[in-house]
Design a protein around this motif. Structure first.
Motif: not given
Length: 301
Positions: A11-13, A36-43, A60-64, A88-89
């Protein structure tokens, strides 16, 4: 050996993951699985239109966000905004890269383009985000190496291939530099007592969009060579497994290097692999670090 698959990603939430070059290929697969596993992903991508399309596909939680690794000004702007927004990253995936053929090309800062994009931009980005990574309890930096690093050599008298340029050796050199950086980063993080770990991965021979793009200017023959070569490679989903394991498996240790297990590390399930002799040399690591600080103007550790 138990095969590692994406089913084993925990789980990456609650985690913030930054993936460079995430609009296609290995980066897109990596960003998709993390989201897909819940992380907030910055592309973090140069082409934000392509990045926005990738975000729509990922959900999901993704942004560019815009990042051109071949421009130190862009790296600084991106890092400053990201650091302000995310104190925090948890993960920095230094995935982006270029594979070029043809004449020598340079970055906005005058560096040979392979080295600028594949290594120096990531070196600066890592240094500028290190405080934010250290603010996470279990942060890691994952560098994307290549099997080509084992046949490459760092000529510190001509790092930028200004004397005699060939595209393939220049790419190999950039991936050797990436590998040296990842290993030296691990040494320095350990010495500093940092909670951040540095891990390396490589995809073996994987079908991505980089090879066809590199050959397309060579006309019909070049395209045939490119696509013929892709037939001998593994899928991008399989190729992304080493870096996904490096990014997410709880038991991964700093300094670990993951890659495919079969056919001279070109394909197969994920396993521990060894870096080339030059990549593992502490003297080379120290020398490249000093050169990178001077070239980028970013000093850390």
């Amino acid at each position: 050996m138990t095969e590692w698959t994406t089913d084993r990603i925990p789980d990456q939430r609650g985690r913030v993951a930054v993936v460079t070059g995430a609009n296609s290929g290995l980066g897109l697969v990596t960003a998709t699985e993390l989201a897909r596993r819940g992380a907030h992903v910055v592309l973090a991508v140069r082409n934000t239109d392509a990045g926005a399309e990738a975000v729509r596909r990922i959900g999901g939680e993704a942004e560019v966000r815009e990042l051109d690794l071949a421009s130190l000004a862009s790296v600084r702007t991106f890092a400053a905004k990201l650091a302000a927004d995310f104190p925090a990253i948890d993960l920095l995936m230094n995935n982006a890269g270029v594979v070029l053929l043809g004449p020598r090309r340079t970055s906005a800062d005058g560096f040979e383009l392979h080295l600028a994009t594949n290594m120096l931009g990531h070196f600066a980005l890592t240094g500028l985000l290190l405080d934010n990574l250290a603010a996470s309890r279990e942060a890691r930096v994952v560098g994307l190496s290549s099997i080509t690093h084992k046949n490459a050599h760092l000529d510190f008298d001509d790092l930028m291939f200004e004397r005699s340029y060939r595209a393939a050796p220049a790419y190999g050199r950039s991936k050797l530099a990436t590998t040296v950086f990842g290993i030296e980063l691990d040494r320095r993080l350990r010495a500093a007592g940092s909670p951040v770990i540095s891990v390396l991965a490589h995809p073996g021979l994987t079908r991505t969009n980089l090879t066809p793009r590199a050959w397309e200017h060579r006309g019909r023959v070049g395209r045939l060579i490119a696509w013929g070569g892709l037939l001998a490679t593994q899928s991008v989903e399989q190729g992304a497994l080493p870096q996904l394991r490096a990014a997410t498996e709880p038991d991964v240790q700093g300094g670990q290097f993951l890659g495919p297990s079969r056919l001279w590390e070109t394909r197969g399930q994920v396993t521990d692999v060894r870096a080339g002799r030059e990549a593992a040399d502490p003297a080379i690591g120290k020398r490249l670090w000093a050169a990178s600080e001077k070239l980028t103007g970013v000093s850390f550790l």
